[in-house]
Design a protein around this motif. Sequence first.
Motif, PDB file in Angstrom:
ATOM      1  N   ILE A 184      -5.678   2.905   1.089  1.00  0.00           N
ATOM      2  CA  ILE A 184      -6.215   1.549   1.249  1.00  0.00           C
ATOM      3  C   ILE A 184      -7.734   1.682   1.395  1.00  0.00           C
ATOM      4  O   ILE A 184      -8.226   2.222   2.394  1.00  0.00           O
ATOM      5  CB  ILE A 184      -5.647   0.832   2.505  1.00  0.00           C
ATOM      6  N   VAL A 185      -8.464   1.189   0.392  1.00  0.00           N
ATOM      7  CA  VAL A 185      -9.925   1.270   0.435  1.00  0.00           C
ATOM      8  C   VAL A 185     -10.442   0.138   1.323  1.00  0.00           C
ATOM      9  O   VAL A 185     -10.151  -1.034   1.088  1.00  0.00           O
ATOM     10  CB  VAL A 185     -10.520   1.137  -0.994  1.00  0.00           C
ATOM     11  N   TYR A 186     -11.233   0.517   2.361  1.00  0.00           N
ATOM     12  CA  TYR A 186     -11.746  -0.532   3.252  1.00  0.00           C
ATOM     13  C   TYR A 186     -13.275  -0.506   3.380  1.00  0.00           C
ATOM     14  O   TYR A 186     -13.862  -1.411   3.984  1.00  0.00           O
ATOM     15  CB  TYR A 186     -11.091  -0.435   4.651  1.00  0.00           C
ATOM     16  N   VAL A 241     -11.073   5.304   3.148  1.00  0.00           N
ATOM     17  CA  VAL A 241      -9.718   4.796   2.958  1.00  0.00           C
ATOM     18  C   VAL A 241      -8.875   5.005   4.223  1.00  0.00           C
ATOM     19  O   VAL A 241      -9.186   5.847   5.061  1.00  0.00           O
ATOM     20  CB  VAL A 241      -9.013   5.500   1.760  1.00  0.00           C
ATOM     21  N   LEU A 242      -7.798   4.193   4.292  1.00  0.00           N
ATOM     22  CA  LEU A 242      -6.761   4.398   5.307  1.00  0.00           C
ATOM     23  C   LEU A 242      -5.601   5.095   4.614  1.00  0.00           C
ATOM     24  O   LEU A 242      -5.186   4.678   3.526  1.00  0.00           O
ATOM     25  CB  LEU A 242      -6.272   3.044   5.851  1.00  0.00           C
ATOM     26  N   ARG A 243      -5.131   6.166   5.235  1.00  0.00           N
ATOM     27  CA  ARG A 243      -3.965   6.878   4.672  1.00  0.00           C
ATOM     28  C   ARG A 243      -3.092   7.357   5.837  1.00  0.00           C
ATOM     29  O   ARG A 243      -3.529   8.201   6.623  1.00  0.00           O
ATOM     30  CB  ARG A 243      -4.405   8.067   3.827  1.00  0.00           C
ATOM     31  N   GLY A 244      -1.915   6.762   5.924  1.00  0.00           N
ATOM     32  CA  GLY A 244      -0.984   7.158   6.995  1.00  0.00           C
ATOM     33  C   GLY A 244      -1.604   7.041   8.373  1.00  0.00           C
ATOM     34  O   GLY A 244      -1.434   7.936   9.205  1.00  0.00           O
ATOM     35  N   GLY A 245      -2.375   5.974   8.596  1.00  0.00           N
ATOM     36  CA  GLY A 245      -2.967   5.748   9.921  1.00  0.00           C
ATOM     37  C   GLY A 245      -4.273   6.499  10.143  1.00  0.00           C
ATOM     38  O   GLY A 245      -4.913   6.342  11.180  1.00  0.00           O
ATOM     39  N   LYS A 246      -4.650   7.339   9.191  1.00  0.00           N
ATOM     40  CA  LYS A 246      -5.912   8.085   9.351  1.00  0.00           C
ATOM     41  C   LYS A 246      -7.006   7.472   8.499  1.00  0.00           C
ATOM     42  O   LYS A 246      -6.738   6.889   7.449  1.00  0.00           O
ATOM     43  CB  LYS A 246      -5.721   9.545   8.904  1.00  0.00           C
TER      44      LYS A 246
END
Lengths: 56, 355
Positions: free
Chosen positions: B303-305, B337-342
């Motif tokens: 998820i690009v933030y 990015v967000l990946r698996g909460g990281k």
Amino acid sequence: MKRTAFSLLLALAALTAWWATAPEPVEADGFEWITDYQEGLKKARAENKPIFLEFR
Amino acid sequence: MDCKSFDDQLVSPNGNLLKLMRDYVCIRITDLTGVDIGLFEFDPDITLYCFIMNADEQIYLRYGGRDDASTDSYLNDDSLQLALEKGLALHEKYQAGEIAKTERPAAKFPGDYPEVKNGPLAKKQCVHCHHLGSGKTKLLQSQGKLDRLKDLWINPDIKNLGIELDVKKGLLVKNAEGAAAKAGLKKKDEIIKLEGKPVYSFGDLQYQLDKHPMEAKALKLTVLRKDAEVELELALDKWWRVTDISRRSGVHALEPFAEFWGKALDKAEKRKLGIKENEFGLEVTKFWVKTNGQAAGMQVGDIVYAVDDVTESEYTSNPTTWIRLNKNTGDTITVKVLRGGKKLGFSFKLKAKPW
């Protein structure tokens, strides 16, 4: 019997061939879409009608 | 109504629509090769667009136009019938000499865009509307004439001004909010002019709105209210033309390429991830080719933030669009990015095109 079946098959093939090559109808119930712009302009002038031109 | 069914109605009209269309010579063009797009200027990101005109190539009115939500938000049988009726009335006036001829705009053809000339035209393929959108962007960008924060917001959305139409009734106002309400626009007003130019359909309204400059501070509307003409002046904010341009062919053609493809998250999806509605939020969905983003470590599902620590902008919440509007080919960017909460960050260089 074989002759009848053969005639039927022949008729079916002829019908299918006609169906496949028949031009797409542009006129239905007296309504016509023209696909040539210049032809449409000429027709509108001749019939003194406005033009509905659709681009798609 | 989906657009296909509207188009089906046009192909084989019946009832009142058929009766009205029989009063016209109906022309359907599916290939824009050779079409004078200087005269027939319209939104390139549509499925169909219509002109009501005469044999002298004088345009009476337009039928078409869209918003971000759908290609057919303003297309329906009733409003088309209204437009056709207006067209017949205007044709009568023209024949009676009550409408002056307008000067024909400078001719322009799809082949004027090198991308179209060297693409579909060279391959003897049909030229479609979207080719015009991408061709224009490519030409302006190659000439250094593209203002990326101005030129890409074409055919603005009237809802940005607070105007909601009763779409089956042409330009009859259903509701007014924001700038329109402040200016005094009321339910049941009928919009008849924009900046003094007559408008007979939504297509006309959006076309004239498109001609209004982005930097304008106000917009004049004339409405018919209980048979009297009323002049209104709407105050415009800086971003009044801004819509979601990430869907537009002109934006897809823009350089640089963001180095990833994705799907913008909706409000609920963002909320779930703790991202505010106006902030960047995009799920990476595909790497069609090995991009620099993927080579740097980005993955499908990220998820690009943020891009270079920017998490939001006034004119887009889509990070790929933001990159195209603000960065140049050869720039190095850092995407978070967000990946698996990281939270992870990846830096890479932008290419002009994905392939």
